[in-house]
Motif scaffolding. Structure first.
Motif, PDB file in Angstrom:
ATOM      1  N   VAL A   1      20.569  10.545   2.268  1.00 32.99           N
ATOM      2  CA  VAL A   1      19.347  10.633   1.454  1.00 32.99           C
ATOM      3  C   VAL A   1      18.468   9.415   1.686  1.00 32.99           C
ATOM      4  N   ARG A   2      19.093   8.238   1.751  1.00 38.55           N
ATOM      5  CA  ARG A   2      18.356   6.998   1.962  1.00 38.55           C
ATOM      6  C   ARG A   2      17.619   7.020   3.303  1.00 38.55           C
ATOM      7  N   GLY A   3      18.278   7.540   4.331  1.00 40.67           N
ATOM      8  CA  GLY A   3      17.655   7.596   5.640  1.00 40.67           C
ATOM      9  C   GLY A   3      16.441   8.501   5.668  1.00 40.67           C
ATOM     10  N   LYS A   4      16.525   9.652   5.022  1.00 36.33           N
ATOM     11  CA  LYS A   4      15.397  10.581   4.992  1.00 36.33           C
ATOM     12  C   LYS A   4      14.217   9.979   4.220  1.00 36.33           C
ATOM     13  N   ALA A   5      14.506   9.333   3.102  1.00 27.58           N
ATOM     14  CA  ALA A   5      13.438   8.727   2.310  1.00 27.58           C
ATOM     15  C   ALA A   5      12.767   7.593   3.063  1.00 27.58           C
ATOM     16  N   ALA A   6      13.564   6.784   3.774  1.00 26.39           N
ATOM     17  CA  ALA A   6      13.008   5.658   4.522  1.00 26.39           C
ATOM     18  C   ALA A   6      12.068   6.138   5.613  1.00 26.39           C
ATOM     19  N   ALA A   7      12.408   7.255   6.241  1.00 28.63           N
ATOM     20  CA  ALA A   7      11.569   7.776   7.314  1.00 28.63           C
ATOM     21  C   ALA A   7      10.196   8.194   6.793  1.00 28.63           C
ATOM     22  N   LYS A   8      10.141   8.633   5.552  1.00 33.28           N
ATOM     23  CA  LYS A   8       8.874   9.085   4.979  1.00 33.28           C
ATOM     24  C   LYS A   8       8.025   7.933   4.454  1.00 33.28           C
ATOM     25  N   THR A   9       8.662   6.857   4.059  1.00 33.02           N
ATOM     26  CA  THR A   9       7.949   5.793   3.345  1.00 33.02           C
ATOM     27  C   THR A   9       7.788   4.512   4.145  1.00 33.02           C
ATOM     28  N   ARG A  10       8.450   4.396   5.272  1.00 31.13           N
ATOM     29  CA  ARG A  10       8.427   3.182   6.103  1.00 31.13           C
ATOM     30  C   ARG A  10       9.069   1.988   5.399  1.00 31.13           C
ATOM     31  N   ALA A  11       9.852   2.260   4.362  1.00 34.57           N
ATOM     32  CA  ALA A  11      10.590   1.186   3.693  1.00 34.57           C
ATOM     33  C   ALA A  11      11.788   0.805   4.549  1.00 34.57           C
TER      34      ALA A  11
ATOM     35  N   ARG B   1       5.099  -4.655  -6.850  1.00 34.95           N
ATOM     36  CA  ARG B   1       3.920  -4.242  -6.099  1.00 34.95           C
ATOM     37  C   ARG B   1       3.261  -5.419  -5.380  1.00 34.95           C
ATOM     38  N   ASP B   2       3.279  -6.581  -5.987  1.00 38.38           N
ATOM     39  CA  ASP B   2       2.595  -7.731  -5.392  1.00 38.38           C
ATOM     40  C   ASP B   2       3.307  -8.235  -4.145  1.00 38.38           C
ATOM     41  N   ARG B   3       4.631  -8.218  -4.169  1.00 35.64           N
ATOM     42  CA  ARG B   3       5.407  -8.803  -3.070  1.00 35.64           C
ATOM     43  C   ARG B   3       5.934  -7.775  -2.080  1.00 35.64           C
ATOM     44  N   GLY B   4       5.650  -6.493  -2.321  1.00 35.82           N
ATOM     45  CA  GLY B   4       6.092  -5.471  -1.396  1.00 35.82           C
ATOM     46  C   GLY B   4       7.596  -5.331  -1.334  1.00 35.82           C
ATOM     47  N   ARG B   5       8.216  -5.164  -2.502  1.00 35.68           N
ATOM     48  CA  ARG B   5       9.671  -5.050  -2.557  1.00 35.68           C
ATOM     49  C   ARG B   5      10.053  -3.917  -3.494  1.00 35.68           C
ATOM     50  N   ALA B   6      11.243  -3.391  -3.302  1.00 37.00           N
ATOM     51  CA  ALA B   6      11.779  -2.365  -4.190  1.00 37.00           C
ATOM     52  C   ALA B   6      13.288  -2.500  -4.236  1.00 37.00           C
ATOM     53  N   ALA B   7      13.890  -1.935  -5.271  1.00 41.83           N
ATOM     54  CA  ALA B   7      15.350  -1.949  -5.406  1.00 41.83           C
ATOM     55  C   ALA B   7      15.786  -0.657  -6.071  1.00 41.83           C
ATOM     56  N   VAL B   8      16.842  -0.080  -5.551  1.00 41.09           N
ATOM     57  CA  VAL B   8      17.446   1.111  -6.151  1.00 41.09           C
ATOM     58  C   VAL B   8      18.822   0.723  -6.659  1.00 41.09           C
ATOM     59  N   GLY B   9      19.058   0.943  -7.937  1.00 42.24           N
ATOM     60  CA  GLY B   9      20.356   0.692  -8.535  1.00 42.24           C
ATOM     61  C   GLY B   9      20.983   1.998  -8.979  1.00 42.24           C
TER      62      GLY B   9
ATOM     63  N   SER C   1       0.819  -1.219   0.000  1.00 42.73           N
ATOM     64  CA  SER C   1       0.000   0.000   0.000  1.00 42.73           C
ATOM     65  C   SER C   1       0.853   1.268   0.000  1.00 42.73           C
ATOM     66  N   ASP C   2       2.150   1.136   0.311  1.00 41.54           N
ATOM     67  CA  ASP C   2       3.042   2.293   0.347  1.00 41.54           C
ATOM     68  C   ASP C   2       3.932   2.414  -0.887  1.00 41.54           C
ATOM     69  N   ILE C   3       3.739   1.546  -1.876  1.00 41.49           N
ATOM     70  CA  ILE C   3       4.598   1.580  -3.066  1.00 41.49           C
ATOM     71  C   ILE C   3       4.509   2.927  -3.773  1.00 41.49           C
ATOM     72  N   ASP C   4       3.299   3.433  -3.990  1.00 39.01           N
ATOM     73  CA  ASP C   4       3.160   4.711  -4.692  1.00 39.01           C
ATOM     74  C   ASP C   4       3.793   5.848  -3.903  1.00 39.01           C
ATOM     75  N   LEU C   5       3.674   5.804  -2.575  1.00 39.98           N
ATOM     76  CA  LEU C   5       4.328   6.805  -1.745  1.00 39.98           C
ATOM     77  C   LEU C   5       5.835   6.728  -1.907  1.00 39.98           C
TER      78      LEU C   5
END
Length: 204
Positions: free
Chosen positions: A175-185, A148-156, A116-120
């Motif tokens: 940058v990664r830390g700030k983004a994670a705080a906003k998205t709960r990834a 989207r189905d498995r709730g995973r993402a990857a940044v290359g 549910s947080d993928i778009d965010l």
């Protein structure tokens, strides 16, 4: 666009021969498939890891190529791969403007995120993280892939050389830390590779 990644591990002594076969014959085989848009080939020679990414215009082309090349792919990988994982992704963001080869560096960050947080995550990456990351010296390309189905993402992220990759670690971690705080990834793995081949792909 859509991406298929193949992650293989094996004896480091067997890596170079298979990597060369993938860089030459493997690229030719992929290029002949309808809908092919680009390829990346990355290695960790010390630990014995190969990562292959192929980019596709649509999901149907990705699936058809997987079926068409299955037998030959297994033959090419067999001398090295003792374990092999195949994953399919949607390319939510892609910025790559030039071909890169040996000497360049690649960082891969895998994340778990609630579906549910993928778009965010995509919006946060594109609007907040990407502008900062594109200011990092030596960055040559970056992409966000999602499942989207498995709730995973990857940044290359691709860097022009190994020194630039190493120097970027602190800035990118912030940058990664700030983004994670906003998205709960949550980050599930962080790896760095040598680039053996990375072709330019259209922006997504």
């Amino acid at each position: 666009m859509y991406v298929r990644s193949i992650y293989a591990t094996g004896d480091p002594a067997d890596l170079d021969g298979v990597a060369e076969a993938l860089r030459t014959e493997g690229r030719e085989l992929l290029s002949a498939q309808p809908g092919f848009r680009g390829m990346g080939l990355f290695a960790d020679r010390e630990l014995g890891k190969l990562l292959v990414g192929s980019w596709w215009e649509d999901e149907a082309s990705r699936q058809a190529s997987y079926e068409n090349l299955g037998k030959r792919r297994a033959e090419l990988m067999a001398p090295f791969a003792r374990t092999m994982t195949v994953d399919n992704w949607e390319a939510a963001v892609a910025r790559r403007t030039e071909d890169l080869g040996p000497g360049a560096g690649f960082r891969l960050v895998r994340m778990d995120v609630q579906p549910s947080d993928i778009d965010l995550l995509v919006d946060t990456f594109r609007d907040t993280a990407l502008p900062g990351l594109q200011k990092v010296a030596g960055l040559s390309g970056i992409s966000l892939l999602v499942d989207r189905d498995r709730g995973r993402a990857a940044v290359g992220a691709l860097y022009t050389d190994r020194d630039a990759l190493t120097a970027s670690r602190g800035a990118v971690a912030a940058v990664r830390g700030k983004a994670a705080a906003k998205t709960r990834a949550t980050t599930s793995s962080l790896e760095e590779f040598e680039v053996l081949l990375a072709t330019a792909v259209p922006h997504a």
